[in-house]
Structures are given as structure tokens and as C-alpha cells.
Design a protein around this motif. Structure first.
Motif, PDB file in Angstrom:
ATOM      1  N   GLY A 139       0.803  -1.213   0.000  1.00  0.00           N
ATOM      2  CA  GLY A 139       0.000   0.000   0.000  1.00  0.00           C
ATOM      3  C   GLY A 139       0.833   1.259   0.000  1.00  0.00           C
ATOM      4  O   GLY A 139       0.426   2.286  -0.561  1.00  0.00           O
ATOM      5  N   HIS A 141       3.505   1.653  -1.634  1.00  0.00           N
ATOM      6  CA  HIS A 141       3.876   1.904  -3.035  1.00  0.00           C
ATOM      7  C   HIS A 141       2.733   2.591  -3.779  1.00  0.00           C
ATOM      8  O   HIS A 141       2.974   3.423  -4.660  1.00  0.00           O
ATOM      9  CB  HIS A 141       4.227   0.583  -3.721  1.00  0.00           C
ATOM     10  N   TRP A 142       1.500   2.243  -3.408  1.00  0.00           N
ATOM     11  CA  TRP A 142       0.345   2.891  -4.038  1.00  0.00           C
ATOM     12  C   TRP A 142       0.294   4.367  -3.691  1.00  0.00           C
ATOM     13  O   TRP A 142      -0.210   5.170  -4.474  1.00  0.00           O
ATOM     14  CB  TRP A 142      -0.938   2.210  -3.605  1.00  0.00           C
ATOM     15  N   TYR A 143       0.794   4.699  -2.516  1.00  0.00           N
ATOM     16  CA  TYR A 143       0.853   6.113  -2.153  1.00  0.00           C
ATOM     17  C   TYR A 143       1.629   6.894  -3.208  1.00  0.00           C
ATOM     18  O   TYR A 143       1.161   7.911  -3.735  1.00  0.00           O
ATOM     19  CB  TYR A 143       1.551   6.257  -0.791  1.00  0.00           C
ATOM     20  N   ALA A 145       2.515   5.850  -6.240  1.00  0.00           N
ATOM     21  CA  ALA A 145       1.916   5.706  -7.571  1.00  0.00           C
ATOM     22  C   ALA A 145       0.712   6.629  -7.734  1.00  0.00           C
ATOM     23  O   ALA A 145       0.538   7.262  -8.782  1.00  0.00           O
ATOM     24  CB  ALA A 145       1.512   4.247  -7.800  1.00  0.00           C
ATOM     25  N   ALA A 146      -0.137   6.694  -6.709  1.00  0.00           N
ATOM     26  CA  ALA A 146      -1.298   7.580  -6.779  1.00  0.00           C
ATOM     27  C   ALA A 146      -0.872   9.044  -6.827  1.00  0.00           C
ATOM     28  O   ALA A 146      -1.510   9.866  -7.495  1.00  0.00           O
ATOM     29  CB  ALA A 146      -2.212   7.346  -5.574  1.00  0.00           C
ATOM     30  N   ARG A 149       0.300   9.684 -10.382  1.00  0.00           N
ATOM     31  CA  ARG A 149      -0.852   9.671 -11.290  1.00  0.00           C
ATOM     32  C   ARG A 149      -1.746  10.891 -11.081  1.00  0.00           C
ATOM     33  O   ARG A 149      -2.424  11.338 -12.007  1.00  0.00           O
ATOM     34  CB  ARG A 149      -1.661   8.391 -11.067  1.00  0.00           C
ATOM     35  N   SER A 150      -1.734  11.430  -9.852  1.00  0.00           N
ATOM     36  CA  SER A 150      -2.570  12.600  -9.601  1.00  0.00           C
ATOM     37  C   SER A 150      -2.161  13.777 -10.469  1.00  0.00           C
ATOM     38  O   SER A 150      -3.003  14.581 -10.870  1.00  0.00           O
ATOM     39  CB  SER A 150      -2.490  12.988  -8.114  1.00  0.00           C
ATOM     40  N   TRP A 245      -7.082   1.745  -5.115  1.00  0.00           N
ATOM     41  CA  TRP A 245      -6.650   2.411  -6.354  1.00  0.00           C
ATOM     42  C   TRP A 245      -7.847   2.952  -7.132  1.00  0.00           C
ATOM     43  O   TRP A 245      -7.805   4.036  -7.691  1.00  0.00           O
ATOM     44  CB  TRP A 245      -5.848   1.423  -7.182  1.00  0.00           C
ATOM     45  N   ARG A 246      -8.927   2.169  -7.173  1.00  0.00           N
ATOM     46  CA  ARG A 246     -10.127   2.610  -7.896  1.00  0.00           C
ATOM     47  C   ARG A 246     -10.750   3.827  -7.215  1.00  0.00           C
ATOM     48  O   ARG A 246     -11.183   4.773  -7.889  1.00  0.00           O
ATOM     49  CB  ARG A 246     -11.145   1.472  -7.954  1.00  0.00           C
ATOM     50  N   LEU A 248      -9.255   6.098  -5.363  1.00  0.00           N
ATOM     51  CA  LEU A 248      -8.418   7.274  -5.607  1.00  0.00           C
ATOM     52  C   LEU A 248      -8.614   7.784  -7.025  1.00  0.00           C
ATOM     53  O   LEU A 248      -8.613   8.994  -7.267  1.00  0.00           O
ATOM     54  CB  LEU A 248      -6.948   6.923  -5.363  1.00  0.00           C
ATOM     55  N   GLY A 249      -8.770   6.860  -7.980  1.00  0.00           N
ATOM     56  CA  GLY A 249      -9.004   7.281  -9.367  1.00  0.00           C
ATOM     57  C   GLY A 249     -10.319   8.053  -9.514  1.00  0.00           C
ATOM     58  O   GLY A 249     -10.380   9.051 -10.245  1.00  0.00           O
TER      59      GLY A 249
END
Length: 256
Positions: A139, A141-143, A145-146, A149-150, A245-246, A248-249
Motif C-alpha cells: 500500500g 507503493h500505491w501512495y 503511484a497515486a 498519477r494525480s 486504487w479505484r 483514488l481514481g
């Protein structure tokens, strides 16, 4: 020309630091009070150094007022992204409180090192379990990545705050409340059936003090059910984090 480039370079790093810093402020592993501010500041600087080279330069600003608007927008984006992740851990903590109250642990509280307020001991246990699962599923790493992507969805100064964003936050908050009930549902169902059985026993045997007998049985039954339902709870938490992830998208699209 060289001075202008340096100023835009400094503005870019400053605005990235604001978005990163607000996300770090709401990070579930760090907490609003549980981690020294110098450590949060250093972590935000490191994340800024990793992310800023991949971010387009900040748009040119004409005066201090327009730059203040950019600062407010970037800080708000970071707070929205961090708050959405914080909601998941709030749901898990609420589930732990529900389980603790149903087991009779309402008076067995610990001081939460993250929020500095007392929470039931089982809520603390489930929250620590959720943090371990969050790290195990990458998770953190998602920080990053998000965050990268932001900037692809919502560039600097391009955020739009409409009613759609408010509805997305309300929907996510409602889903987190439902998730808290789902996590605690196995124990809620068993304890409800236990109350029904104790009511029938009290009706059939009026001379027995049901309150004295029921409390230790309730705690023991709750611990057994919690032990048996831990694989289900861990699997459901992992599913929640995989769906992060969804979520945040959707929030980024509402702002972009």
C-alpha cells in the motif's frame, strides 16, 4: 532568463511538497500525533525529491494572489487523497470498537498512540493488523503511484472542486461504514444469538443470575469467534486495500 527558470523550479518543488506533505499528514502509519513532526517533514521532502522530477513545471504566476490560489489547491488535493485513505482505517477502527463493545470490552481501553485518545483494546489490535496488511499489499507503493498519477489527471492549478467531489467523499464514507459492519458481522451475529439463548435460559431458570454467568461466557465466546474469523477479516481488509486504487481514481476524476 536563468533567474525565471530557477524561480519556476522552486515553485514546482514547493507545490509538490504541499501535495505530498498533506498526504503524509494523513498517512495511517504515521498518524496526526503519533510521529515526530521532523520525521514527517523529512519523509515529505524525500517523496518530493522522488516525485518532482516527473512533474510538469508549475504554471507561471502573475502575482502573489494567484500563487496563493495554487498553494490552496495543491494542499486541498493532498488532503482529499490522504483523507480517502484515512477513511479506510477509520472503518477498520470502528469495526474494532463494535467488536469490543459486543464482547464486553467497552471499559478495556488503551491510549491510541496515533490519535492520543482511548480506544478499545480490540480496536487497537485490528488497526495494527490492518497496518501490517496494508504494508504487505504494498500500500505504501500505491501512495507514491497515486501521487504521480494525480499529476497526470489533475495538473498544478487545474483542480476543480464541484459537487461531484463532495458526493464521491460522501459515497466513500458510507461504504466505509458498511465495511465496518461487514468486518464485525460474524461476531455481531454470534453475540446476538448468545443473547437470545441467555434470555431463554433466564426465562426457564429464574433462580439463576444470568448477568454473572453471561459475562465470562460472552468474553470467551467472543474471543473464539474472533480467532476463527481472523482469516475472513484479513481477506476482507486486503480486498479493501486492493480497491483503494479505484477509489483514488474516482476522486481524481472528480477533481480533474
Amino acid at each position: 532568463m536563468k533567474v525565471v527558470i530557477n524561480i519556476r523550479f522552486l515553485q514546482t518543488y514547493m507545490l509538490v511538497f504541499l501535495r505530498v506533505g498533506c498526504i503524509v499528514l494523513f498517512a495511517p502509519m504515521l498518524g496526526p500525533r503519533g510521529t515526530p513532526w521532523m520525521l514527517k517533514f523529512a519523509l515529505a521532502l524525500i517523496c518530493t525529491a522522488l516525485v518532482a522530477p516527473f512533474v510538469p513545471p508549475a504554471p507561471p504566476v502573475r502575482d502573489l494572489l494567484s500563487f496563493g490560489g495554487l498553494v490552496a489547491r495543491e494542499a486541498f488535493i493532498g488532503m482529499v487523497l490522504g483523507f480517502s485513505i484515512r477513511l479506510i482505517f477509520g472503518a477498520i477502527q470502528t469495526a474494532g470498537q463494535i467488536i469490543g463493545y459486543q464482547m464486553g470490552f467497552s471499559m478495556v481501553n488503551l491510549l491510541d498512540p496515533q490519535g492520543h485518545y482511548p480506544i478499545p483494546i480490540l480496536s487497537h489490535f485490528i488497526t495494527m493488523l490492518a497496518i501490517l496488511i496494508f504494508l504487505q499489499t504494498n500500500g505504501h507503493h500505491w501512495y507514491l503511484a497515486a501521487l504521480v498519477r494525480s499529476y497526470e489527471v489533475v495538473g498544478m492549478g487545474e483542480a476543480r472542486f464541484s459537487g461531484r467531489l463532495g458526493w464521491e467523499l460522501l459515497r466513500e464514507g458510507g461504504e466505509m461504514f458498511v465495511a465496518a459492519v461487514k468486518i464485525g458481522f460474524p461476531l455481531l451475529a454470534i453475540i446476538f444469538l448468545f443473547y437470545v439463548v441467555m434470555a431463554l435460559v433466564a426465562r426457564a431458570m429464574p433462580q439463576m443470575n444470568v448477568f454473572i454467568v453471561a459475562l465470562p461466557m460472552q468474553v470467551g465466546l467472543g474471543l473464539i469467534v474472533l480467532m476463527l474469523s481472523l482469516p475472513f477479516i484479513a481477506s476482507y481488509m486486503e480486498k479493501m486495500f486492493l480497491g483503494l486504487w479505484r477509489e483514488l481514481g474516482l476522486l481524481l476524476k472528480a477533481m480533474g
